[in-house]
Design an enzyme around this catalytic site. Structure first.
Site, PDB file in Angstrom:
ATOM      1  N   LEU A 104      27.410 -22.063  33.779  1.00 53.09           N
ATOM      2  CA  LEU A 104      26.554 -21.137  34.516  1.00 53.09           C
ATOM      3  C   LEU A 104      25.645 -20.510  33.466  1.00 53.09           C
ATOM      4  O   LEU A 104      26.070 -20.301  32.323  1.00 53.09           O
ATOM      5  CB  LEU A 104      27.387 -20.045  35.200  1.00 53.09           C
ATOM      6  CG  LEU A 104      28.251 -20.479  36.390  1.00 53.09           C
ATOM      7  CD1 LEU A 104      29.066 -19.309  36.918  1.00 53.09           C
ATOM      8  CD2 LEU A 104      27.389 -21.054  37.515  1.00 53.09           C
ATOM      9  N   ASP A 105      24.420 -20.174  33.848  1.00 54.58           N
ATOM     10  CA  ASP A 105      23.487 -19.571  32.894  1.00 54.58           C
ATOM     11  C   ASP A 105      24.010 -18.236  32.397  1.00 54.58           C
ATOM     12  O   ASP A 105      24.815 -17.588  33.062  1.00 54.58           O
ATOM     13  CB  ASP A 105      22.137 -19.278  33.564  1.00 54.58           C
ATOM     14  CG  ASP A 105      21.487 -20.517  34.124  1.00 54.58           C
ATOM     15  OD1 ASP A 105      21.740 -21.607  33.590  1.00 54.58           O
ATOM     16  OD2 ASP A 105      20.731 -20.374  35.106  1.00 54.58           O
ATOM     17  N   PHE A 106      23.468 -17.810  31.272  1.00 55.22           N
ATOM     18  CA  PHE A 106      23.762 -16.485  30.695  1.00 55.22           C
ATOM     19  C   PHE A 106      23.653 -15.393  31.761  1.00 55.22           C
ATOM     20  O   PHE A 106      24.491 -14.515  31.866  1.00 55.22           O
ATOM     21  CB  PHE A 106      22.735 -16.256  29.570  1.00 55.22           C
ATOM     22  CG  PHE A 106      22.902 -14.970  28.818  1.00 55.22           C
ATOM     23  CD1 PHE A 106      23.879 -14.846  27.843  1.00 55.22           C
ATOM     24  CD2 PHE A 106      22.065 -13.886  29.073  1.00 55.22           C
ATOM     25  CE1 PHE A 106      24.027 -13.660  27.134  1.00 55.22           C
ATOM     26  CE2 PHE A 106      22.204 -12.704  28.375  1.00 55.22           C
ATOM     27  CZ  PHE A 106      23.190 -12.593  27.400  1.00 55.22           C
TER      28      PHE A 106
END
Ligand code: URA
Length: 237
Positions: A104-106
């Site tokens: 998952l993105d930051f």
């Protein structure tokens, strides 16, 4: 992997209770990497050679299957080259070489799986499995047209090609000119959901993954983790 106290490894391998294992260490019968072990010594069960009376000690090969409510502001890697916080900091009490399954993105929060079972992880991320991932996207725009939603459903052109069909449901329209949309995709391309909404002119403000296959984040608190139960593991295997 975090190093573990030698007496714990000996106990988990069924050699002796922890207290007896301490006595064994003191008696000089335990060696680590061909040297007599000392009390208080910590070991890495993956790399260190542990022996009892000259016989190898096999560390328990337990498999872990964990779900984490990943918070925003951390990366899904074991160690970040920019020294940003990683998801591993939220599961630090697991003494096994676990790793996140996919990314998952930051700035994305929500359901993240971690395991030390490579086959299980491959099964979930392999494109041929078409495992559904569901997200709630908070997007700019108080009215998203049916035409735009249907473009997302059918497949939309991104710079790395057309997306596969998606399930899309307009959930809420807020009077501050933003909306919530639930979207389910079967691919895992980099920043895919954000790019899909960008492509229809409704950039994502916040993104949360709520489901992987039939597994739901449910009421797991933000930043917390729990073990999957056997039925949940089976449903994803
Ligand atoms: N799609 C995105 O854009 N970001 C994620 O973190 C996951 C899916």
């Amino acid at each position: 992997m975090e190093k573990i106290r030698l007496q714990k490894v000996l106990a988990e391998a069924g050699i002796a209770s922890r207290r007896k294992a301490e006595e064994l260490i003191l008696s000089g019968k335990i060696k680590v990497n061909d040297k007599v072990a000392v009390l208080g010594q910590k070991v890495d069960t993956e790399f260190d050679k542990i022996e009892y009376n000259g016989m190898p000690v096999k560390a328990e090969n337990k498999k872990y299957y964990i779900m984490l409510y990943k918070p925003e502001g951390c990366v899904c890697t074991l160690k970040d080259e920019l020294d940003r916080p990683t998801v591993m900091e939220y599961v630090s009490d697991i003494h096994a070489r676990i790793f996140p399954i996919g990314r998952l993105d930051f700035d994305t929060e929500g359901l993240l799986l971690l395991t030390n079972d490579g086959d299980f992880a491959n099964g979930i991320t392999h494109p041929s499995k078409n495992i559904e991932k569901t997200y709630i996207a908070h997007i700019k725009g108080g009215h998203v047209s049916q035409e735009k939603l249907s473009r997302l459903r059918k497949g939309i052109k991104l710079d790395d090609g057309m997306t596969k069909p998606a399930k899309v449901r307009l959930d809420t329209i807020y009077n501050n000119g933003t909306s919530l949309v639930e979207i389910t995709i079967t691919e895992g391309r980099n920043r895919q959901v954000r790019r899909m909404f960008e492509a229809i002119g409704h950039p994502v403000i916040a993104l949360k993954r709520t489901k992987i296959g039939s597994l739901e984040l449910g009421k797991l608190p933000y930043g917390k983790w729990r073990h999957l139960n056997p039925a949940e593991i089976k449903s994803l295997s």
